[in-house]
Design a protein around this motif. Structure first.
Motif, short mmCIF file in Angstrom:
data_model
loop_
_atom_site.label_atom_id
_atom_site.label_comp_id
_atom_site.label_asym_id
_atom_site.label_seq_id
_atom_site.Cartn_x
_atom_site.Cartn_y
_atom_site.Cartn_z
N SER A 148 0.70 -1.29 0.03
CA SER A 148 0.04 0.14 0.00
C SER A 148 0.86 1.31 -0.02
O SER A 148 1.97 1.19 0.40
CB SER A 148 -1.05 0.10 1.16
OG SER A 148 -0.18 0.28 2.35
N ASN B 94 -7.46 4.86 2.73
CA ASN B 94 -8.62 4.39 2.09
C ASN B 94 -8.24 3.07 1.46
O ASN B 94 -7.19 3.02 0.60
CB ASN B 94 -9.03 5.53 1.08
CG ASN B 94 -10.18 5.17 0.26
OD1 ASN B 94 -9.99 4.36 -0.69
ND2 ASN B 94 -11.23 5.94 0.33
N LEU B 95 -9.13 2.03 1.50
CA LEU B 95 -8.80 0.62 1.08
C LEU B 95 -8.62 0.79 -0.49
O LEU B 95 -7.88 0.11 -1.15
CB LEU B 95 -9.56 -0.33 1.64
CG LEU B 95 -9.35 -0.79 2.88
CD1 LEU B 95 -10.75 -1.60 3.38
CD2 LEU B 95 -8.48 -1.76 3.19
N GLN B 96 -9.53 1.41 -1.04
CA GLN B 96 -9.85 1.45 -2.70
C GLN B 96 -8.60 2.24 -3.12
O GLN B 96 -7.91 1.58 -4.26
CB GLN B 96 -10.98 1.99 -3.09
CG GLN B 96 -12.30 0.85 -3.16
CD GLN B 96 -12.14 0.09 -1.93
OE1 GLN B 96 -12.37 0.54 -0.86
NE2 GLN B 96 -12.84 -1.10 -2.33
N ARG B 97 -8.17 3.33 -2.49
CA ARG B 97 -7.17 4.01 -3.18
C ARG B 97 -5.77 3.65 -2.91
O ARG B 97 -4.90 3.55 -3.74
CB ARG B 97 -7.41 5.64 -2.74
CG ARG B 97 -6.39 6.76 -3.18
CD ARG B 97 -6.64 7.90 -2.46
NE ARG B 97 -6.23 7.71 -1.12
CZ ARG B 97 -6.52 8.31 -0.16
NH1 ARG B 97 -7.84 9.26 -0.04
NH2 ARG B 97 -6.34 8.23 0.94
N ASP B 98 -5.60 3.19 -1.52
CA ASP B 98 -4.34 3.23 -1.14
C ASP B 98 -3.51 1.87 -1.31
O ASP B 98 -2.26 1.79 -1.31
CB ASP B 98 -4.10 3.77 0.34
CG ASP B 98 -4.34 5.14 0.30
OD1 ASP B 98 -3.80 5.76 -0.53
OD2 ASP B 98 -4.95 5.33 1.38
N LYS C 257 -2.03 -0.82 -3.09
CA LYS C 257 -1.66 -1.13 -4.70
C LYS C 257 -1.58 -2.39 -5.35
O LYS C 257 -1.82 -2.71 -6.59
CB LYS C 257 -0.22 -0.66 -4.91
CG LYS C 257 -0.17 1.02 -4.45
CD LYS C 257 -1.24 1.74 -5.21
CE LYS C 257 -0.94 3.22 -4.70
NZ LYS C 257 -2.11 4.03 -5.32
N SER C 258 -1.33 -3.44 -4.53
CA SER C 258 -1.19 -4.79 -5.00
C SER C 258 -1.29 -5.82 -3.85
O SER C 258 -0.90 -5.45 -2.54
CB SER C 258 0.00 -5.03 -5.85
OG SER C 258 1.04 -5.12 -5.04
#
Length: 144
Positions: free
Chosen positions: A86, A96-100, A102-103
């Motif tokens: 993240s 933010n789960l959706q934004r931060d 990354k993989s």
């Protein structure tokens, strides 16, 4: 049977290893689940389709367990776990789960055991991995 390697020169000029030669594994093919199932069936009483079905079910169950935040340990094979990468945030409430995130990747650690005989100390012995212990290594006979 041997694991083939070739020498490759390191070309990153910004590193102290620039210009030195290192080994690189040479892969001569790929083996599919179908081929593994056939080979296993030749050494057991199971038919290739049964072995393939078992492999498919094991993979599906591993996925379920990993997605439930469990580490999956298959004796003699190794440990599987999901890792999350993240972005960093200044404050916890800014995350933010959706934004931060990354993989999400699956990490695998091959099974092995500590060789306490070399050092006499179980905590400091080298770990011998099941798949690489005793491998015969040879230089690949072909140039690139």
């Amino acid at each position: 049977m041997s694991l083939f390697v070739r020498l490759k020169q390191y070309k990153n000029k910004t590193k102290s290893s620039y210009g030195k030669y290192y080994t690189e594994a040479v892969y001569t093919g790929e083996v599919t689940t179908r081929e593994i199932a056939k080979a296993v069936s030749e050494n057991t009483t199971f038919r290739p389709g049964e072995v393939r079905g078992l492999i498919d079910e094991i993979v599906a169950e591993m996925k379920r367990q990993l997605q439930n935040s469990n580490i999956v340990v298959i004796d003699g094979l190794g440990r599987f776990r999901l890792m999350v990468e993240s972005e960093g945030v200044e404050k916890e409430e800014d995350f933010n789960l959706q934004r931060d995130i990354k993989s999400i990747r699956c990490k695998f650690l091959p099974a092995g055991k500590r060789d306490a005989e070399e050092t006499g100390n179980k905590q400091n012995g080298r770990i011998k991995r099941n798949f690489s212990d005793g491998v015969n290594v040879r230089i690949w006979p072909h140039k690139i």
